[in-house]
Design a protein around this motif. Sequence first.
Motif, PDB file in Angstrom:
ATOM      1  N   LYS A  87    -113.236  47.608 -28.584  1.00  0.00           N
ATOM      2  CA  LYS A  87    -112.962  47.661 -29.965  1.00  0.00           C
ATOM      3  C   LYS A  87    -113.947  46.233 -30.573  1.00  0.00           C
ATOM      4  CE  LYS A  87    -108.992  46.643 -29.630  1.00  0.00           C
ATOM      5  NZ  LYS A  87    -107.605  46.402 -30.519  1.00  0.00           N
ATOM      6  N   ALA A  88    -114.741  45.018 -30.133  1.00  0.00           N
ATOM      7  CA  ALA A  88    -114.955  44.092 -30.627  1.00  0.00           C
ATOM      8  C   ALA A  88    -116.628  44.077 -30.401  1.00  0.00           C
ATOM      9  CB  ALA A  88    -115.089  42.947 -29.276  1.00  0.00           C
ATOM     10  N   GLU A  89    -117.082  45.570 -29.805  1.00  0.00           N
ATOM     11  CA  GLU A  89    -118.492  45.794 -29.698  1.00  0.00           C
ATOM     12  C   GLU A  89    -118.679  46.686 -31.178  1.00  0.00           C
ATOM     13  OE1 GLU A  89    -119.047  48.052 -26.147  1.00  0.00           O
ATOM     14  OE2 GLU A  89    -120.020  46.343 -25.211  1.00  0.00           O
ATOM     15  N   ASP A  90    -117.509  47.679 -31.663  1.00  0.00           N
ATOM     16  CA  ASP A  90    -117.399  48.174 -32.668  1.00  0.00           C
ATOM     17  C   ASP A  90    -117.805  46.502 -34.161  1.00  0.00           C
ATOM     18  OD1 ASP A  90    -117.881  50.414 -34.249  1.00  0.00           O
ATOM     19  OD2 ASP A  90    -115.901  50.801 -34.383  1.00  0.00           O
ATOM     20  N   ALA A  91    -117.169  45.994 -33.877  1.00  0.00           N
ATOM     21  CA  ALA A  91    -116.282  45.072 -34.976  1.00  0.00           C
ATOM     22  C   ALA A  91    -117.600  44.972 -36.462  1.00  0.00           C
ATOM     23  CB  ALA A  91    -116.168  43.696 -34.835  1.00  0.00           C
ATOM     24  N   PRO A  92    -118.498  45.283 -35.720  1.00  0.00           N
ATOM     25  CA  PRO A  92    -120.112  44.224 -36.615  1.00  0.00           C
ATOM     26  C   PRO A  92    -120.475  45.792 -37.502  1.00  0.00           C
ATOM     27  CG  PRO A  92    -120.605  43.253 -34.925  1.00  0.00           C
ATOM     28  CD  PRO A  92    -119.358  44.079 -34.445  1.00  0.00           C
ATOM     29  N   TRP A  93    -120.391  46.631 -37.431  1.00  0.00           N
ATOM     30  CA  TRP A  93    -119.804  47.361 -38.386  1.00  0.00           C
ATOM     31  C   TRP A  93    -119.747  47.520 -39.773  1.00  0.00           C
ATOM     32  CZ3 TRP A  93    -122.813  51.888 -38.551  1.00  0.00           C
ATOM     33  CH2 TRP A  93    -122.925  52.930 -39.048  1.00  0.00           C
ATOM     34  N   ALA A  94    -118.449  46.868 -39.882  1.00  0.00           N
ATOM     35  CA  ALA A  94    -117.295  46.996 -40.956  1.00  0.00           C
ATOM     36  C   ALA A  94    -118.128  45.403 -41.787  1.00  0.00           C
ATOM     37  CB  ALA A  94    -115.989  46.041 -40.691  1.00  0.00           C
ATOM     38  N   LEU A  95    -119.800  44.653 -41.422  1.00  0.00           N
ATOM     39  CA  LEU A  95    -120.067  43.585 -42.033  1.00  0.00           C
ATOM     40  C   LEU A  95    -121.759  44.800 -43.441  1.00  0.00           C
ATOM     41  CD1 LEU A  95    -121.315  41.110 -39.468  1.00  0.00           C
ATOM     42  CD2 LEU A  95    -119.637  40.980 -41.536  1.00  0.00           C
ATOM     43  N   LEU A  96    -121.681  45.558 -42.892  1.00  0.00           N
ATOM     44  CA  LEU A  96    -122.788  47.135 -43.444  1.00  0.00           C
ATOM     45  C   LEU A  96    -122.472  47.197 -44.830  1.00  0.00           C
ATOM     46  CD1 LEU A  96    -123.791  49.171 -41.063  1.00  0.00           C
ATOM     47  CD2 LEU A  96    -125.364  47.789 -42.244  1.00  0.00           C
ATOM     48  N   LYS A  97    -120.230  47.230 -44.561  1.00  0.00           N
ATOM     49  CA  LYS A  97    -119.927  46.914 -46.163  1.00  0.00           C
ATOM     50  C   LYS A  97    -119.634  45.707 -46.767  1.00  0.00           C
ATOM     51  CE  LYS A  97    -117.417  50.261 -43.449  1.00  0.00           C
ATOM     52  NZ  LYS A  97    -115.767  50.453 -43.598  1.00  0.00           N
ATOM     53  N   HIS A  98    -120.039  45.283 -45.789  1.00  0.00           N
ATOM     54  CA  HIS A  98    -120.084  43.581 -47.672  1.00  0.00           C
ATOM     55  C   HIS A  98    -121.028  43.055 -47.313  1.00  0.00           C
ATOM     56  CE1 HIS A  98    -115.743  43.413 -46.014  1.00  0.00           C
ATOM     57  NE2 HIS A  98    -115.662  43.640 -44.875  1.00  0.00           N
ATOM     58  N   LEU A  99    -122.058  43.341 -46.795  1.00  0.00           N
ATOM     59  CA  LEU A  99    -123.352  42.211 -46.821  1.00  0.00           C
ATOM     60  C   LEU A  99    -124.479  43.641 -47.691  1.00  0.00           C
ATOM     61  CD1 LEU A  99    -124.494  41.292 -43.366  1.00  0.00           C
ATOM     62  CD2 LEU A  99    -123.012  39.885 -45.226  1.00  0.00           C
TER      63      LEU A  99
ATOM     64  N   SER B  90    -119.161  57.910 -43.294  1.00  0.00           N
ATOM     65  CA  SER B  90    -119.668  56.345 -42.673  1.00  0.00           C
ATOM     66  C   SER B  90    -120.570  56.425 -43.128  1.00  0.00           C
ATOM     67  CB  SER B  90    -118.530  56.150 -42.195  1.00  0.00           C
ATOM     68  OG  SER B  90    -119.000  55.007 -41.517  1.00  0.00           O
ATOM     69  N   ILE B  91    -121.253  57.220 -41.867  1.00  0.00           N
ATOM     70  CA  ILE B  91    -122.751  57.410 -42.014  1.00  0.00           C
ATOM     71  C   ILE B  91    -123.309  57.968 -43.257  1.00  0.00           C
ATOM     72  CG2 ILE B  91    -124.756  58.259 -40.303  1.00  0.00           C
ATOM     73  CD1 ILE B  91    -122.972  58.943 -38.181  1.00  0.00           C
ATOM     74  N   ASN B  92    -123.555  58.539 -43.727  1.00  0.00           N
ATOM     75  CA  ASN B  92    -124.166  58.772 -44.904  1.00  0.00           C
ATOM     76  C   ASN B  92    -123.721  57.519 -45.538  1.00  0.00           C
ATOM     77  OD1 ASN B  92    -125.187  60.822 -45.239  1.00  0.00           O
ATOM     78  ND2 ASN B  92    -123.437  62.005 -44.638  1.00  0.00           N
ATOM     79  N   SER B  93    -122.721  57.041 -46.249  1.00  0.00           N
ATOM     80  CA  SER B  93    -122.212  56.402 -46.920  1.00  0.00           C
ATOM     81  C   SER B  93    -123.460  54.741 -46.209  1.00  0.00           C
ATOM     82  CB  SER B  93    -120.841  55.458 -47.071  1.00  0.00           C
ATOM     83  OG  SER B  93    -120.349  54.659 -48.108  1.00  0.00           O
ATOM     84  N   ILE B  94    -123.398  54.540 -45.476  1.00  0.00           N
ATOM     85  CA  ILE B  94    -124.552  53.250 -45.286  1.00  0.00           C
ATOM     86  C   ILE B  94    -125.484  53.480 -44.968  1.00  0.00           C
ATOM     87  CG2 ILE B  94    -124.537  52.063 -42.883  1.00  0.00           C
ATOM     88  CD1 ILE B  94    -122.089  50.852 -43.504  1.00  0.00           C
ATOM     89  N   PHE B  95    -125.816  54.627 -44.531  1.00  0.00           N
ATOM     90  CA  PHE B  95    -127.601  54.694 -45.216  1.00  0.00           C
ATOM     91  C   PHE B  95    -128.062  55.000 -46.214  1.00  0.00           C
ATOM     92  CE2 PHE B  95    -127.253  55.520 -40.139  1.00  0.00           C
ATOM     93  CZ  PHE B  95    -128.244  54.940 -39.625  1.00  0.00           C
ATOM     94  N   ASN B  96    -126.785  55.461 -47.051  1.00  0.00           N
ATOM     95  CA  ASN B  96    -127.051  55.411 -48.377  1.00  0.00           C
ATOM     96  C   ASN B  96    -127.279  54.022 -49.205  1.00  0.00           C
ATOM     97  OD1 ASN B  96    -127.544  58.555 -48.982  1.00  0.00           O
ATOM     98  ND2 ASN B  96    -125.679  58.060 -49.231  1.00  0.00           N
ATOM     99  N   LYS B  97    -126.463  52.758 -48.689  1.00  0.00           N
ATOM    100  CA  LYS B  97    -126.686  51.566 -49.387  1.00  0.00           C
ATOM    101  C   LYS B  97    -127.681  50.840 -48.780  1.00  0.00           C
ATOM    102  CE  LYS B  97    -123.598  47.703 -49.308  1.00  0.00           C
ATOM    103  NZ  LYS B  97    -122.943  47.383 -47.886  1.00  0.00           N
TER     104      LYS B  97
END
Length: 498
Positions: free
Chosen positions: A202-214, A243-250
Amino acid sequence: MNKIILNPHVSKSFISKLKVDDIYKEIISLDDNSDYKLNKNLLIPEDTIKYCLGKKNDLINLALAKVVRDSDSLKLIYFASNDSAKHLVLSNQFIKPFMLQHKDETFFDENSFKIFLSNAPLKHLESYFRNECFQLTDLKRIFYRNNEGPYKELSDDRWIEILRYISWNNNIKSEVDGLFGSIKYDNFGNAEDGWSWYERGKAEDAPWALLKHLSPSNDTHVAILTILYERIAYKVVKPSTESINSIFNKWKYKPEYDKDKEKKYSEYFGLEKDINSLRELLSFKICEDNEHNEGIWNYFRTNEDKHLRYGYYRVYKPTLESIKQYYNKDKDLFIEAAIDNHKFYLRRDEKENETADLFIEYKNKTNNEWLDNKYNYKKTTLRQEAPTLFNTDDSYDRNLDEEELIKEIDKNSKLVETVLFSKIKDSTEQSEQENLKVKYWVAKQIRFNAELQDKILERIRNLRNIEIQLKEQTLLIKNLKGLVIVALIAVVLLTIFS
């Protein structure tokens, strides 16, 4: 002078008879005391620490901050000291990092931790978040920055600084077992338990949230994410297609990001290059962590953006046809991605040999010294990690005699045993000795396995010889039967015509 400061019955009475300079010398001498270092049960008693802090001497406090190794005592030193000693305490690996579920057991309580996060000098934040006391699972709340816990009230600037310090922490890695698995082992070969494995996942997946904030327009944000996913190697576990589409579009370069820059950035330099490198890295992480998800792999394999196709190239299983196809499509980018794909180096059979050789041929077409160096480094690393899978020497003898191979294994194992045994005797650290002993017994087991394999091969050779002899005897019997039949026919004919 004996280090009787360690004796809980007499240490305070002993230390109270010393002058201030001698107290400092007595404490700091523990930093070079082998008994103190090797025996983790030896601690400076709390009443001794309180007495020393009562002297209000900066040198004594600095010495205590350096050598004390229990979190409660370090807390006393921290709140009684100046900035320099505080800085040293925060670097001490024996403090217990703040965790919301165990907040009563940690170095800071919840209130003092909030004050520390908001008001401490940046150098103190850096010392704390780069401290090797942190494990991967301690940090996930920082990345989410949700409504629970102390990080929600932080200013954006201080939060970004904390993320930067975490990305530099040498103790935080998620890919602990490299090529061959995801289970974490300690220095003695003991595997982590199921709950630890689950929490780490679960911890390894946590930085994925940063992509939405940074923001991709901020080069510091891009650098932080790149380090988190590259050096620390965080994973991307089961994201949705949306989620993948949203992140790479951003996270896509736009020219207006550079409007305030003095230099004109390009595909080969600056922010555009950094964003594209991050896109490549993320595409690889998603493909790597979703190996059996054909839909996600196809998304990247067929993507119109070459930087997203990069991730697929780093993980897929190559064929002769695909190497030709993908090289013609993406040239150097394909070669760069494939160099980091271990499947291009496998040499377990003739088909894999042909694939590996063709890749070398196409890699050489690029005439790129940087790619050549990268390839040679990867080749050497893989060969050291698993020589039987990646014998990547270009002059490799594919018909290597098994007997010669076993002799080589036996010889090398003996050499390793000798070196390790010598190091075990010379080592003073107990943990280092135990680690060396594990390696020593592994070397002995390899040698033993080689001896067993030699005996098995000898029996196989004997069985083959018996099989050959049986075939020869069978053929001889058949020939004899033929001769007997011919002789009988001859006798019958002679009888008839006589």
